[in-house]
Design an enzyme around this catalytic site. Structure first.
Site, mmCIF file in Angstrom:
data_model
loop_
_atom_site.group_PDB
_atom_site.id
_atom_site.type_symbol
_atom_site.label_atom_id
_atom_site.label_comp_id
_atom_site.label_asym_id
_atom_site.label_seq_id
_atom_site.Cartn_x
_atom_site.Cartn_y
_atom_site.Cartn_z
ATOM 1 N N ILE A 40 1.009 -1.099 -0.405
ATOM 2 C CA ILE A 40 -0.051 0.298 0.407
ATOM 3 C C ILE A 40 0.518 1.326 0.057
ATOM 4 C CG2 ILE A 40 -1.660 1.059 1.586
ATOM 5 C CD1 ILE A 40 -3.018 -1.329 2.751
ATOM 6 N N SER A 65 -6.873 0.318 10.133
ATOM 7 C CA SER A 65 -7.473 -0.638 9.201
ATOM 8 C C SER A 65 -8.890 -0.917 9.270
ATOM 9 C CB SER A 65 -6.634 -2.214 9.912
ATOM 10 O OG SER A 65 -7.374 -3.099 9.421
ATOM 11 N N TYR A 83 -3.241 -5.665 17.752
ATOM 12 C CA TYR A 83 -3.200 -4.652 16.540
ATOM 13 C C TYR A 83 -4.628 -4.059 16.296
ATOM 14 C CZ TYR A 83 -2.716 -4.369 11.719
ATOM 15 O OH TYR A 83 -2.362 -3.456 9.994
ATOM 16 N N LYS A 135 -4.880 -0.368 15.621
ATOM 17 C CA LYS A 135 -5.664 0.373 15.397
ATOM 18 C C LYS A 135 -6.480 0.999 15.132
ATOM 19 C CE LYS A 135 -2.597 -0.701 11.445
ATOM 20 N NZ LYS A 135 -1.741 0.479 10.575
ATOM 21 N N THR A 141 -1.576 -7.792 0.009
ATOM 22 C CA THR A 141 -0.433 -7.304 -0.113
ATOM 23 C C THR A 141 0.712 -8.995 0.623
ATOM 24 O OG1 THR A 141 -0.364 -6.298 2.422
ATOM 25 C CG2 THR A 141 -0.727 -5.079 0.329
#
Length: 259
Positions: A26, A151, A164, A168, A199
């Site tokens: 990204i 995210s 995580y 975010k 990705t």
């Protein structure tokens, strides 16, 4: 689908964009799009060979690009990155913070102190730290824009990505808070929340077909996204077209995760 072919060349002409985590995925797509739209881009990542490869590819397209190594968790690296931009161009118009980590797939409460510290430092503190350093080179220009990359898990957490998810989600609060603090300087602060984008970083969510099919069934999206579809959103958030947009998070996930 890709927004990279949109005829917007020149919309960011002669602006300066500093982008972290921008040698692949990204981040690279964002650097490429902003450069195609006319900006001078400065790419960065933790490895020199990755920086060199990204710069070579961008310059090979005839785009204005340079780069340097930057581990966003190290203040000295961040200072070097900002200094490079200010010395080369005299100012910074756009700061795009893409760099992030997720060293754990497992229990939230089972995560060690070290894991928590690393995730929160890189994903939340580092963007704020870098903006603090860049701010003297952005202030009162009335055309400056900051974009944090969060995210979709900030809205729909995945059970195996505990800390995580939290980091975010924190970026959404950081976006809103800093948009208020920086409004008097004419600096807009917004956020991008990608969904499952194809990705290397996100392969834990799509490489296993069963995991991907489960996600698609639960959230009703029909395909993986591509990095260029995120880059188009960031180009918009840096452009005059979004001059009245600040404190906002735009989701690019193929479905709507919120009201």
């Amino acid at each position: 689908m890709s927004s990279a072919g949109a005829d917007r060349r020149g919309v960011l002409a002669d602006k300066v964009a500093l982008i972290t985590g921008s040698t692949d995925g990204i981040g690279f797509a964002i650097a490429q799009r902003l450069a195609r739209d006319g900006a001078h881009v400065i790419v960065s990542s933790r490895k020199q060979q990755n920086v060199d490869r990204a710069v070579e590819k961008l310059q090979g397209e005839g785009l204005s690009a340079s780069g340097t190594v930057c581990h966003v968790g190290k203040e000295e690296d961040c200072k070097k990155l900002v200094s490079m931009a200010s010395e080369k161009y005299g100012l910074i118009n756009f700061l795009v913070c893409v760099a992030g980590v997720n060293p754990l797939a497992g229990s939230t409460l089972g995560a060690s102190e070290e894991i928590w510290d690393k995730i929160m430092d890189i994903n939340v503190k580092a963007p704020a730290r870098l903006l603090r350093l860049a701010l003297p080179h952005m202030g009162n220009r009335k055309a400056s824009s900051v974009v944090f990359v969060s995210s979709v898990v900030a809205y729909n957490p995945e059970i195996t990505l505990g800390p995580y998810n939290v980091s975010k989600t924190a970026l959404l609060g950081l976006t809103k808070t800093l948009s208020l603090e920086l409004a008097p300087k004419g600096i807009r602060v917004n956020c991008l929340a990608p969904g499952v984008i194809k990705t290397d970083f996100s392969q834990v969510l799509w490489k296993d077909k069963n995991v991907l099919q489960d996600l698609m069934k639960r959230h009703r999206f029909t395909r993986l996204g591509c990095p260029e579809e995120c880059a188009g959103v960031v180009s918009f958030l840096c452009s005059p077209d979004s001059s009245y947009v600040t404190g906002e998070t735009i989701v690019a996930s193929g479905y709507s995760p919120r009201l």
